[in-house]
Design a protein around this motif. Sequence first.
Motif, mmCIF file in Angstrom:
data_model
loop_
_atom_site.group_PDB
_atom_site.id
_atom_site.type_symbol
_atom_site.label_atom_id
_atom_site.label_comp_id
_atom_site.label_asym_id
_atom_site.label_seq_id
_atom_site.Cartn_x
_atom_site.Cartn_y
_atom_site.Cartn_z
ATOM 1 N N ARG A 21 -77.829 54.545 -44.308
ATOM 2 C CA ARG A 21 -78.666 55.872 -43.919
ATOM 3 C C ARG A 21 -77.636 56.889 -43.441
ATOM 4 O O ARG A 21 -76.828 56.577 -42.588
ATOM 5 C CB ARG A 21 -79.845 55.580 -43.064
ATOM 6 C CG ARG A 21 -79.443 55.024 -41.679
ATOM 7 C CD ARG A 21 -80.649 54.666 -40.834
ATOM 8 N NE ARG A 21 -80.258 53.979 -39.873
ATOM 9 C CZ ARG A 21 -80.852 52.700 -39.619
ATOM 10 N NH1 ARG A 21 -81.999 52.456 -40.421
ATOM 11 N NH2 ARG A 21 -80.388 51.705 -38.751
ATOM 12 N N ARG A 26 -81.324 60.540 -41.357
ATOM 13 C CA ARG A 26 -82.400 59.371 -41.296
ATOM 14 C C ARG A 26 -83.018 58.815 -42.840
ATOM 15 O O ARG A 26 -84.150 58.503 -42.835
ATOM 16 C CB ARG A 26 -83.530 59.571 -40.315
ATOM 17 C CG ARG A 26 -83.120 59.630 -38.765
ATOM 18 C CD ARG A 26 -82.366 58.821 -37.966
ATOM 19 N NE ARG A 26 -83.065 57.362 -37.997
ATOM 20 C CZ ARG A 26 -82.759 56.312 -37.787
ATOM 21 N NH1 ARG A 26 -81.422 56.201 -37.471
ATOM 22 N NH2 ARG A 26 -83.450 55.283 -37.680
ATOM 23 N N VAL A 27 -82.301 59.424 -43.705
ATOM 24 C CA VAL A 27 -82.540 58.795 -45.274
ATOM 25 C C VAL A 27 -81.601 57.849 -45.707
ATOM 26 O O VAL A 27 -80.146 58.182 -45.340
ATOM 27 C CB VAL A 27 -82.602 60.077 -45.967
ATOM 28 C CG1 VAL A 27 -84.035 60.980 -45.574
ATOM 29 C CG2 VAL A 27 -81.580 60.991 -46.269
ATOM 30 N N ASP A 28 -81.888 57.021 -46.622
ATOM 31 C CA ASP A 28 -81.045 56.144 -47.308
ATOM 32 C C ASP A 28 -79.968 57.106 -48.151
ATOM 33 O O ASP A 28 -80.625 57.806 -49.224
ATOM 34 C CB ASP A 28 -81.449 55.010 -47.805
ATOM 35 C CG ASP A 28 -82.806 55.244 -48.592
ATOM 36 O OD1 ASP A 28 -83.478 56.287 -48.415
ATOM 37 O OD2 ASP A 28 -83.222 54.533 -49.503
ATOM 38 N N ARG A 132 -86.664 48.255 -48.885
ATOM 39 C CA ARG A 132 -86.522 48.798 -47.834
ATOM 40 C C ARG A 132 -87.153 47.962 -46.556
ATOM 41 O O ARG A 132 -86.142 47.989 -45.516
ATOM 42 C CB ARG A 132 -87.254 50.208 -47.929
ATOM 43 C CG ARG A 132 -86.599 51.075 -48.765
ATOM 44 C CD ARG A 132 -87.639 52.286 -48.720
ATOM 45 N NE ARG A 132 -87.728 53.172 -47.603
ATOM 46 C CZ ARG A 132 -86.706 54.032 -47.099
ATOM 47 N NH1 ARG A 132 -85.650 54.054 -47.526
ATOM 48 N NH2 ARG A 132 -86.632 54.396 -45.990
ATOM 49 N N TRP A 137 -79.937 47.603 -42.441
ATOM 50 C CA TRP A 137 -79.567 48.881 -42.371
ATOM 51 C C TRP A 137 -78.555 49.289 -41.617
ATOM 52 O O TRP A 137 -78.190 48.648 -40.534
ATOM 53 C CB TRP A 137 -80.780 49.743 -41.742
ATOM 54 C CG TRP A 137 -81.944 49.894 -42.611
ATOM 55 C CD1 TRP A 137 -83.036 48.847 -42.929
ATOM 56 C CD2 TRP A 137 -82.325 50.926 -43.495
ATOM 57 N NE1 TRP A 137 -83.936 49.419 -43.537
ATOM 58 C CE2 TRP A 137 -83.600 50.539 -44.255
ATOM 59 C CE3 TRP A 137 -81.533 52.249 -43.826
ATOM 60 C CZ2 TRP A 137 -84.203 51.223 -45.170
ATOM 61 C CZ3 TRP A 137 -82.401 52.931 -44.807
ATOM 62 C CH2 TRP A 137 -83.639 52.510 -45.469
#
Length: 142
Positions: A21, A26-28, A132, A137
């Motif tokens: 991310r 805060r995005v993949d 997800r 992460w």
Amino acid sequence: MRAAQLYLGSELEVVGAVLRRDPGARVDVAGSVLLTTSAGVTAQLDFGFIHAYRTVCSIWGSQGSLELRRPFTPPDDYPPVLRMEVAGEVTERVLPADRQFVKAAEAFAAAIAAGTDGAQILRQAALVEAVRSSARWVDALH
């Protein structure tokens, strides 16, 4: 993931995933996913918006393999080449150029007009959610 569902069926299970991310947004932005069927046939998927552009679909079987470069987002005038290898013999077949985005929009409109129930897209969304929720992460490297 949709291609994996098309080739292997819609009942895929997530074996593992690592998603990167962007720490600020805060995005993949990249990741790797391993999926399996109940019979143990696997699909390995990799993506990365932070990498150089590349799209390849490869299918390996006990008798040979298929490879198609640029199966997704090709330019309208791009003639894709399907590479087939069986018993060490390679054959390449040039496919006609196609307007993928136009065809996708037409297919979407046809599905809406036909009143399609959307079961396939809901299964794909559930698979994305399973990836997800089970993923490890990590922050993207800059």
